[in-house]
Design a protein around this motif. Sequence first.
Motif, PDB file in Angstrom:
ATOM      1  N   ARG A  33       7.840   2.650   7.754  1.00 40.27           N
ATOM      2  CA  ARG A  33       6.752   2.690   7.982  1.00 40.27           C
ATOM      3  C   ARG A  33       6.110   3.088   6.660  1.00 40.27           C
ATOM      4  NH1 ARG A  33       2.427   6.242   9.702  1.00 40.27           N
ATOM      5  NH2 ARG A  33       0.857   5.193  11.055  1.00 40.27           N
ATOM      6  N   ASN A  34       6.553   3.973   5.760  1.00 39.33           N
ATOM      7  CA  ASN A  34       6.059   4.180   4.434  1.00 39.33           C
ATOM      8  C   ASN A  34       5.897   2.838   3.582  1.00 39.33           C
ATOM      9  OD1 ASN A  34       5.547   7.200   4.780  1.00 39.33           O
ATOM     10  ND2 ASN A  34       7.532   7.393   4.026  1.00 39.33           N
ATOM     11  N   GLU A  35       6.773   2.264   3.642  1.00 34.15           N
ATOM     12  CA  GLU A  35       6.547   0.973   2.807  1.00 34.15           C
ATOM     13  C   GLU A  35       5.454  -0.038   3.337  1.00 34.15           C
ATOM     14  OE1 GLU A  35       9.882  -1.640   0.528  1.00 34.15           O
ATOM     15  OE2 GLU A  35       9.875  -2.125   2.493  1.00 34.15           O
ATOM     16  N   ALA A  36       5.547   0.001   4.920  1.00 36.78           N
ATOM     17  CA  ALA A  36       4.530  -0.784   5.403  1.00 36.78           C
ATOM     18  C   ALA A  36       3.136  -0.349   4.976  1.00 36.78           C
ATOM     19  CB  ALA A  36       4.648  -0.946   6.883  1.00 36.78           C
ATOM     20  N   LEU A  37       2.941   0.980   5.010  1.00 35.59           N
ATOM     21  CA  LEU A  37       1.471   1.623   4.689  1.00 35.59           C
ATOM     22  C   LEU A  37       1.022   1.281   3.233  1.00 35.59           C
ATOM     23  CD1 LEU A  37       1.814   5.081   6.410  1.00 35.59           C
ATOM     24  CD2 LEU A  37       0.376   3.222   7.005  1.00 35.59           C
ATOM     25  N   GLU A  38       2.201   1.340   2.468  1.00 41.10           N
ATOM     26  CA  GLU A  38       1.767   1.037   1.061  1.00 41.10           C
ATOM     27  C   GLU A  38       1.321  -0.478   0.743  1.00 41.10           C
ATOM     28  OE1 GLU A  38       1.181   1.749  -2.895  1.00 41.10           O
ATOM     29  OE2 GLU A  38       1.693   3.393  -1.399  1.00 41.10           O
ATOM     30  N   ARG A  39       2.318  -1.491   1.590  1.00 42.86           N
ATOM     31  CA  ARG A  39       1.826  -2.704   1.482  1.00 42.86           C
ATOM     32  C   ARG A  39       0.572  -3.127   1.988  1.00 42.86           C
ATOM     33  NH1 ARG A  39       8.015  -5.384   2.337  1.00 42.86           N
ATOM     34  NH2 ARG A  39       8.529  -5.320   0.510  1.00 42.86           N
ATOM     35  N   ALA A  40       0.233  -2.287   2.963  1.00 45.85           N
ATOM     36  CA  ALA A  40      -1.021  -2.385   3.803  1.00 45.85           C
ATOM     37  C   ALA A  40      -2.349  -2.092   3.047  1.00 45.85           C
ATOM     38  CB  ALA A  40      -0.978  -1.383   5.014  1.00 45.85           C
ATOM     39  N   ARG A  41      -2.070  -1.109   2.084  1.00 48.33           N
ATOM     40  CA  ARG A  41      -3.139  -0.574   0.995  1.00 48.33           C
ATOM     41  C   ARG A  41      -3.508  -1.938   0.025  1.00 48.33           C
ATOM     42  NH1 ARG A  41      -0.259   4.039   1.620  1.00 48.33           N
ATOM     43  NH2 ARG A  41      -1.418   5.515   2.660  1.00 48.33           N
ATOM     44  N   GLY A  42      -2.259  -2.623  -0.494  1.00 40.44           N
ATOM     45  CA  GLY A  42      -2.569  -3.585  -1.206  1.00 40.44           C
ATOM     46  C   GLY A  42      -3.159  -4.974  -0.765  1.00 40.44           C
ATOM     47  N   ALA A  43      -2.869  -5.014   0.560  1.00 42.98           N
ATOM     48  CA  ALA A  43      -3.296  -6.226   1.534  1.00 42.98           C
ATOM     49  C   ALA A  43      -4.655  -6.201   1.593  1.00 42.98           C
ATOM     50  CB  ALA A  43      -2.283  -6.327   2.632  1.00 42.98           C
ATOM     51  N   LEU A  44      -5.154  -4.850   2.149  1.00 43.97           N
ATOM     52  CA  LEU A  44      -6.770  -4.784   2.421  1.00 43.97           C
ATOM     53  C   LEU A  44      -7.432  -4.724   1.039  1.00 43.97           C
ATOM     54  CD1 LEU A  44      -6.435  -1.871   5.061  1.00 43.97           C
ATOM     55  CD2 LEU A  44      -6.559  -4.470   5.420  1.00 43.97           C
ATOM     56  N   ASP A  45      -6.808  -3.990   0.099  1.00 41.34           N
ATOM     57  CA  ASP A  45      -7.529  -4.304  -1.162  1.00 41.34           C
ATOM     58  C   ASP A  45      -7.668  -5.624  -1.843  1.00 41.34           C
ATOM     59  OD1 ASP A  45      -8.120  -1.516  -1.071  1.00 41.34           O
ATOM     60  OD2 ASP A  45      -6.522  -1.086  -2.414  1.00 41.34           O
ATOM     61  N   GLY A  46      -6.667  -6.486  -1.214  1.00 40.17           N
ATOM     62  CA  GLY A  46      -6.569  -8.015  -2.080  1.00 40.17           C
ATOM     63  C   GLY A  46      -7.318  -8.835  -1.314  1.00 40.17           C
ATOM     64  N   PHE A  47      -7.984  -8.345   0.216  1.00 37.92           N
ATOM     65  CA  PHE A  47      -8.509  -9.426   0.718  1.00 37.92           C
ATOM     66  C   PHE A  47     -10.187  -9.466   0.428  1.00 37.92           C
ATOM     67  CE2 PHE A  47      -7.592 -11.932   4.850  1.00 37.92           C
ATOM     68  CZ  PHE A  47      -8.985 -12.719   4.988  1.00 37.92           C
ATOM     69  N   LEU A  48     -10.507 -10.740  -0.164  1.00 38.43           N
ATOM     70  CA  LEU A  48     -11.780 -10.758  -0.787  1.00 38.43           C
ATOM     71  C   LEU A  48     -12.543 -11.759  -0.034  1.00 38.43           C
ATOM     72  CD1 LEU A  48     -11.137 -11.055  -4.401  1.00 38.43           C
ATOM     73  CD2 LEU A  48     -11.363  -8.912  -3.101  1.00 38.43           C
ATOM     74  N   VAL A  49     -13.702 -11.512   0.732  1.00 35.12           N
ATOM     75  CA  VAL A  49     -14.444 -12.102   1.967  1.00 35.12           C
ATOM     76  C   VAL A  49     -15.881 -11.847   1.787  1.00 35.12           C
ATOM     77  CG1 VAL A  49     -13.790 -10.764   3.462  1.00 35.12           C
ATOM     78  CG2 VAL A  49     -14.588 -12.915   4.102  1.00 35.12           C
ATOM     79  N   GLY A  50     -16.859 -12.658   1.516  1.00 36.54           N
ATOM     80  CA  GLY A  50     -18.001 -12.400   1.616  1.00 36.54           C
ATOM     81  C   GLY A  50     -18.960 -13.718   1.547  1.00 36.54           C
ATOM     82  N   PRO A  51     -20.368 -13.611   1.487  1.00 32.48           N
ATOM     83  CA  PRO A  51     -21.124 -12.305   1.652  1.00 32.48           C
ATOM     84  C   PRO A  51     -21.112 -11.725   3.189  1.00 32.48           C
ATOM     85  CG  PRO A  51     -22.737 -14.054   1.453  1.00 32.48           C
ATOM     86  CD  PRO A  51     -21.244 -14.814   1.272  1.00 32.48           C
ATOM     87  N   VAL A  52     -20.703 -12.590   4.236  1.00 30.54           N
ATOM     88  CA  VAL A  52     -20.563 -11.930   5.380  1.00 30.54           C
ATOM     89  C   VAL A  52     -19.992 -10.886   5.742  1.00 30.54           C
ATOM     90  CG1 VAL A  52     -18.285 -12.988   5.968  1.00 30.54           C
ATOM     91  CG2 VAL A  52     -19.682 -12.477   7.819  1.00 30.54           C
ATOM     92  N   ARG A  53     -20.529  -9.801   6.303  1.00 33.60           N
ATOM     93  CA  ARG A  53     -20.010  -8.371   6.585  1.00 33.60           C
ATOM     94  C   ARG A  53     -18.795  -8.345   7.360  1.00 33.60           C
ATOM     95  NH1 ARG A  53     -24.376  -4.076   7.964  1.00 33.60           N
ATOM     96  NH2 ARG A  53     -23.091  -2.719   7.129  1.00 33.60           N
ATOM     97  N   THR A  54     -17.897  -7.413   7.025  1.00 37.54           N
ATOM     98  CA  THR A  54     -16.752  -7.438   7.715  1.00 37.54           C
ATOM     99  C   THR A  54     -16.236  -5.965   7.990  1.00 37.54           C
ATOM    100  OG1 THR A  54     -14.946  -7.198   5.940  1.00 37.54           O
ATOM    101  CG2 THR A  54     -15.829  -9.386   6.610  1.00 37.54           C
ATOM    102  N   ASN A  55     -15.321  -5.575   8.511  1.00 39.39           N
ATOM    103  CA  ASN A  55     -14.850  -4.205   8.897  1.00 39.39           C
ATOM    104  C   ASN A  55     -13.988  -3.739   7.843  1.00 39.39           C
ATOM    105  OD1 ASN A  55     -12.749  -5.990   9.714  1.00 39.39           O
ATOM    106  ND2 ASN A  55     -12.198  -4.609  11.567  1.00 39.39           N
ATOM    107  N   LEU A  56     -13.623  -4.437   6.719  1.00 36.57           N
ATOM    108  CA  LEU A  56     -12.755  -4.154   5.772  1.00 36.57           C
ATOM    109  C   LEU A  56     -12.784  -2.718   5.297  1.00 36.57           C
ATOM    110  CD1 LEU A  56     -12.142  -7.115   3.277  1.00 36.57           C
ATOM    111  CD2 LEU A  56     -10.307  -5.488   4.530  1.00 36.57           C
TER     112      LEU A  56
END
Length: 449
Positions: free
Chosen positions: A398-421
């Motif tokens: 789980r720790n490795e999954a959480l670390e990868r999740a931080r990178g994945a959420l920070d690395g998703f770029l979408v706009g100008p539509v508002r999202t729950n990121l």
Amino acid sequence: MNQFPKRLLVANRGEIARRILLTARKAGIETVVVHHPVDQDLPFVSEADVAVALEAETPVKAYLDQKQIVQIGLWTGAEAVHPGYGFLSENPDFARAVRAAGMCWVGPPPEAIAAMGDKVEARNRVAAAGVPVSGGVGDVLRNAEDAVAEANRIGYPVMVKASGGGGGIGMTVARDDDQLRKAFASARSMSERSFGSDRIFVERFVEAARHIEVQVLGLDDGSILTLGERDCSTQRRHQKLVEETPAPGLNPEVRARLLDAAVVAARSVDYRNAGTVEFLLDTATDEFVFLEMNTRIQVEHPVTELTHGVDIVEQQLSIAWTGTTTPDFAPKPEGHAIEFRLCAEDPVRFFPSPGPIDEWVEPSGPGIRVDSGYRAGLSVTPHFDPMIAKICVSGRDRNEALERARGALDGFLVGPVRTNLPFLRRLLDSPEFIRGSYDTSIVATVTSR
């Protein structure tokens, strides 16, 4: 006998349509999709071998037009129909119509769909088989006073629910008789508008609860296979936002009982194909009760695929066509996986927020998987559910999954539509989520800070 049909019609749209097309291509299956003109530029339309436009008053009605979809299946020579999730996926009449037209239905028998589609009848069925339910079993409530009498029997607080509903629609917590009377009237009205049924029931509401579900596969020989459990407690308005497997901190003995109960529930309706049995777990007592069974593939199926090394869509197709799994089916549970639902919505109040997508950059890297329905240059319309992608991560633990999740959420770029990121990032940094010691109240806890 061939392992799969030669040509498959996908009766859905967006992300799940693309997901089904991906497996079909790998298996050498020709594909057909149906689409409303509002969706004509979405990726799933161009990725199919054949795309046919639907005619209807509204986009939603197009994807609910059983007769038109069956006719398209016959006209295009489809041998099977996969409904995905939502829309007609849990409609027993559609399943019967597909079968009556001579096509293979990629899902459970219509009788199992109908039995689990009405929550009161489902509770009665599984309770008779020995699966625990909340508040006992019986008929739907005739009026508000019946509801009050039942609530006083099982004890407040209670959850008011629509028997034929889903997606959190009509669900309300009541803590006394007056609240219950109001909630009953509101839930009945909403249920009738949304589901064409005014059948309402109440069950005991657990203040500190976890929402745990079990993935099952039913085979034609009567076997019910389980592919572990998923924790789906991170919800807003009773709708899931994040799911993970294995459920963090779950007592092994409780896990075993949950898997056994899921098998019993599925067998109570002679279940076939992929399905999910959902439970509510009291964190104070480790006791659980049956909530419902979803007679289709789940939005969150990727986390199970990532931790078991299987393709659930592939198994759905194989079971529907041959009655059993593929010859190489050999799940090997290992590691941890988490899915985050990326939605076009206000990240504070969670209201849908459709709009244009000028920028769309998906994250990539070890342990990162994105299932999406959009790309740059498109727009999210107000006609459908606001989910636009699923950000899935996996790791050795789980720790490795959480670390990868931080990178994945920070690395998703979408706009100008508002999202729950922004909310997903806050959730990921919350102490409760990091510890894995959260329950269904975690969204309210994070948003209140």
